[in-house]
Scaffold this active site. Structure first.
Site, short mmCIF file in Angstrom:
data_model
loop_
_atom_site.label_atom_id
_atom_site.label_comp_id
_atom_site.label_asym_id
_atom_site.label_seq_id
_atom_site.Cartn_x
_atom_site.Cartn_y
_atom_site.Cartn_z
N ASP A 13 0.78 -1.25 -0.11
CA ASP A 13 -0.02 -0.02 -0.07
C ASP A 13 0.94 1.16 -0.24
O ASP A 13 0.52 2.21 0.59
CB ASP A 13 -1.02 0.11 1.19
N LYS A 16 1.72 2.25 -5.11
CA LYS A 16 2.38 1.53 -6.34
C LYS A 16 1.52 1.85 -7.64
O LYS A 16 1.73 2.27 -8.75
CB LYS A 16 2.46 0.12 -6.31
N GLY A 40 -4.43 -4.40 -3.70
CA GLY A 40 -5.62 -3.20 -3.97
C GLY A 40 -4.65 -2.02 -4.42
O GLY A 40 -4.00 -1.38 -3.72
N HIS A 41 -4.71 -1.70 -5.79
CA HIS A 41 -4.13 -0.31 -6.25
C HIS A 41 -4.80 0.53 -6.70
O HIS A 41 -5.70 0.40 -7.59
CB HIS A 41 -3.16 -1.10 -7.56
N GLN A 224 1.89 -6.02 -3.27
CA GLN A 224 2.40 -6.20 -1.86
C GLN A 224 3.78 -5.34 -1.59
O GLN A 224 3.95 -4.39 -2.48
CB GLN A 224 2.76 -7.68 -1.41
P1 GDP Z 1 -0.74 0.32 -3.77
O1 GDP Z 1 -1.43 -0.96 -2.91
O2 GDP Z 1 0.71 0.48 -3.57
O3 GDP Z 1 -1.01 0.77 -4.80
O4 GDP Z 1 -1.41 1.44 -2.69
P2 GDP Z 1 -2.95 1.69 -2.07
O5 GDP Z 1 -3.69 2.16 -3.37
O6 GDP Z 1 -3.19 0.59 -1.35
O7 GDP Z 1 -2.85 2.50 -1.03
C1 GDP Z 1 -2.24 4.04 -1.24
C2 GDP Z 1 -3.49 4.90 -0.85
O8 GDP Z 1 -2.76 6.17 -0.66
C3 GDP Z 1 -4.48 4.96 -1.99
O9 GDP Z 1 -5.72 5.68 -1.29
C4 GDP Z 1 -3.83 6.42 -2.87
O10 GDP Z 1 -4.88 7.00 -3.45
C5 GDP Z 1 -3.30 7.13 -1.55
N1 GDP Z 1 -2.28 8.10 -2.04
C6 GDP Z 1 -1.24 7.72 -2.99
N2 GDP Z 1 -0.02 8.56 -2.93
C7 GDP Z 1 -0.60 9.56 -2.12
C8 GDP Z 1 -0.07 10.67 -1.63
O11 GDP Z 1 0.93 11.22 -2.05
N3 GDP Z 1 -0.86 11.59 -0.60
C9 GDP Z 1 -1.72 11.02 -0.17
N4 GDP Z 1 -2.43 11.94 0.80
N5 GDP Z 1 -2.48 9.91 -0.52
C10 GDP Z 1 -1.80 9.18 -1.51
P1 IMO Z 2 -1.01 -4.17 -2.37
O1 IMO Z 2 -0.45 -4.76 -3.59
C1 IMO Z 2 -0.83 -4.40 1.85
C2 IMO Z 2 -1.04 -8.64 3.73
C3 IMO Z 2 -2.49 -8.90 4.30
C4 IMO Z 2 -1.67 -10.00 5.40
C5 IMO Z 2 -0.50 -10.83 4.77
C6 IMO Z 2 -0.98 -11.94 4.00
O2 IMO Z 2 -2.32 -3.27 -2.38
O3 IMO Z 2 0.25 -3.38 -1.63
P2 IMO Z 2 -2.49 -12.80 1.87
O4 IMO Z 2 -4.02 -12.34 1.48
O5 IMO Z 2 -1.55 -12.40 0.83
O6 IMO Z 2 -2.49 -13.88 2.48
O7 IMO Z 2 -2.16 -11.91 3.31
O8 IMO Z 2 -0.31 -9.74 3.55
N1 IMO Z 2 -1.12 -8.09 2.23
C7 IMO Z 2 -1.11 -6.87 2.00
N2 IMO Z 2 -0.93 -5.48 2.64
N3 IMO Z 2 -0.94 -4.36 0.93
C8 IMO Z 2 -1.30 -5.43 -0.06
O9 IMO Z 2 -1.18 -5.57 -1.43
C9 IMO Z 2 -1.29 -6.73 0.59
N4 IMO Z 2 -1.43 -8.05 0.09
C10 IMO Z 2 -1.30 -8.84 1.29
O10 IMO Z 2 -2.95 -8.04 5.07
O11 IMO Z 2 -1.15 -9.35 6.45
MG MG Z 3 -2.89 -1.50 -1.97
#
Ligand code: GDP
Ligand code: IMO
Ligand code: MG
Length: 423
Positions: A13, A16, A40-41, A224
């Site tokens: 998270d 990416k 979840g991207h 991840q």
């Molecule tokens: P990913 O899994 O690495 O793609 O990241 P996620 O989407 O799960 O989580 C990142 C969260 O931070 C999302 O809600 C994005 O919209 C938000 N986000 C990304 N970059 C920034 C930033 O620079 N500032 C803020 N406030 N939010 C951001």
């Molecule tokens: P993105 O790509 C954050 C965490 C889960 C749990 C562990 C194992 O959005 O960054 P799993 O379902 O893979 O067996 O869970 O890994 N986890 C993540 N945490 N971002 C993710 O993906 C994750 N994918 C798995 O919360 O701790």
């Molecule tokens: Mg994510």
């Protein structure tokens, strides 16, 4: 032509999805190499927020091909939901979405096995996303899995039935009893498989080989983060794939000597969702502020993310394991208003001060040692040039670059595509 990689350096998270979307204009192909719908991207542009789970984050651009690589595990049911969502935006994904025949399928019973395994662990549960990731990769390495390419064979349903029967016996083996209606789940599953079969399946390693020969530019998108890597993460509180750079080689069939840049994404602080050690975790008002301002709720499960200070010991480890050539710092805007910022630069480990991530990273073994820095009060979210950065932010960035011996080339100051500053 070289291949570049983009990976998360913390516990996922990091942002990416946002950065892949920002960089896609410079690439011909965006390729996911591991993980599945546990990811979840999030992407934001034109006031709309999109969350992708399996589909690469370049899908909203006109030209780029988006490839789901062999290292990915696909749940047809979730994949269908993602496609249905793209339909709402009139997005013609068919011509630019390709799927590796060697990617493995997540079956409904994999999800139930995941739930049964977690429930049986009680307090020791991993905090899995319950998407069936672990059991699917277990079947892959156990050589029992069903792959996308199998869907083109006439006997795949028999193979499905045999595997599902075996899974049912395994589910019974667990003490924790999970209620489920397999018939109902299968109706949904077979319906989704029907849609999946209308997409283009390819021998993706050959496709990527040819693309490289033709001088195409390729960006491999990780899911991840490095600290969730099956080998290098905080085992057993990890996911079931190699999230680090080497995973892109096995997850796409790209040779190591073809990789040029490795972009490492990190948040200006740290978050983790699910269980497991987190040395710099905060249980106070500061952690609460990060979670609230940063809107730290999982994009896949909605769970609140645990928050804490930036951990340079762990980050350095991830930079080393991945061979990161450029860093990208996300969510600096969330730290605006903190009078003092803390950065963990060493651990107290069994009475000694150490600078590396030890084997036993549990809280009883590790106490973080912090360096304090002056915070900034300016709102960064409206900034569009590094010349506008407050002095304290520059000091923070320069301190990290020095410690990590790697340049920070992008600073993200908000969730939107446009809130991205190149340095
Ligand atoms: P990913 O899994 O690495 O793609 O990241 P996620 O989407 O799960 O989580 C990142 C969260 O931070 C999302 O809600 C994005 O919209 C938000 N986000 C990304 N970059 C920034 C930033 O620079 N500032 C803020 N406030 N939010 C951001
Ligand atoms: P993105 O790509 C954050 C965490 C889960 C749990 C562990 C194992 O959005 O960054 P799993 O379902 O893979 O067996 O869970 O890994 N986890 C993540 N945490 N971002 C993710 O993906 C994750 N994918 C798995 O919360 O701790
Ligand atoms: Mg994510």
């Amino acid at each position: 032509m070289a291949v570049n990689l983009l990976l998360g350096l913390q516990w996922g998270d990091e942002g990416k999805g946002k950065i892949v979307d920002v960089l896609t204009k410079d690439y011909d192909i965006i390729a996911r190499f591991q993980g599945g719908p546990n990811a979840g991207h999030t992407l934001e542009f034109d006031g709309i927020k999109h969350v992708l789970h399996t589909i690469p984050s370049g899908i909203f651009h006109d030209k780029a091909i988006n490839l789901v690589g062999n290292g990915v595990v696909i749940d047809p049911v979730i994949f269908k939901k993602e496609l249905d969502n793209l339909d709402k935006f009139n997005l013609d994904y068919r011509s630019k979405l390709l799927i590796s025949r060697k990617a493995h399928l997540i079956l409904p019973t994999h999800r139930i096995l995941d739930a049964a395994s977690e429930a049986s662990k009680g307090k020791a549960k991993i905090g899995s996303t319950l998407k069936g990731i672990g059991p699917t990769y277990m079947d892959k390495t156990g050589r029992n899995g069903i792959r996308v390419g199998d869907l083109e064979l006439s006997d795949w349903k028999e193979r499905y039935r045999a595997l599902a029967n075996k899974h049912e016996a395994m589910i019974d083996f667990y003490d924790a009893k999970i209620e489920y209606d397999l018939e109902e789940l299968e109706v949904e599953f077979f319906e989704a498989v029907k849609l999946l079969k209308t997409l283009t399946f390819i021998d993706s390693e050959e496709y990527l080989h040819q693309a490289q020969k033709d001088g195409k530019t390729i960006l491999a998108e990780g899911a991840q983060g490095s600290l969730l890597d099956i080998d290098f993460g905080t085992y057993p509180f990890v996911t079931s794939s190699n999230t680090t750079a080497a995973g892109a080689c096995t997850g796409l069939g790209i040779a190591p000597n073809k990789i040029k840049d490795v972009f490492g994404i990190f948040k200006a602080y740290t978050t983790r969702v699910g269980s497991g050690p987190f040395p710099t975790e905060l249980f106070d008002e500061d952690g609460e502020t990060m979670g609230r301002v940063g809107n730290e709720f999982g994009a896949t499960t909605g769970r609140a993310r645990r928050c804490g200070w930036l951990d340079l010991v762990a980050l350095k480890y991830a930079v080393h394991v991945n061979g990161v050539t450029q860093l990208m710092m996300m969510k600096g805007d969330v730290l605006s208003g903190f009078k003092t910022l803390k950065v963990c630069t060493a651990y107290k480990y069994k009475g000694e001060t150490i600078n590396h991530l030890p084997y036993n990273v549990e809280p009883e073994n590790v106490t973080p040692i912090y360096t304090e820095m002056k915070g900034w009060s300016e709102d960064l979210t409206k900034m569009n040039d590094k010349a506008q950065f407050p002095k304290e932010l520059n000091e923070y960035i320069e301190f990290l670059e020095k410690e990590l011996e790697t340049p920070i080339t992008i600073v993200s100051v908000g969730p939107d595509r446009t809130q991205t500053i190149h340095r």
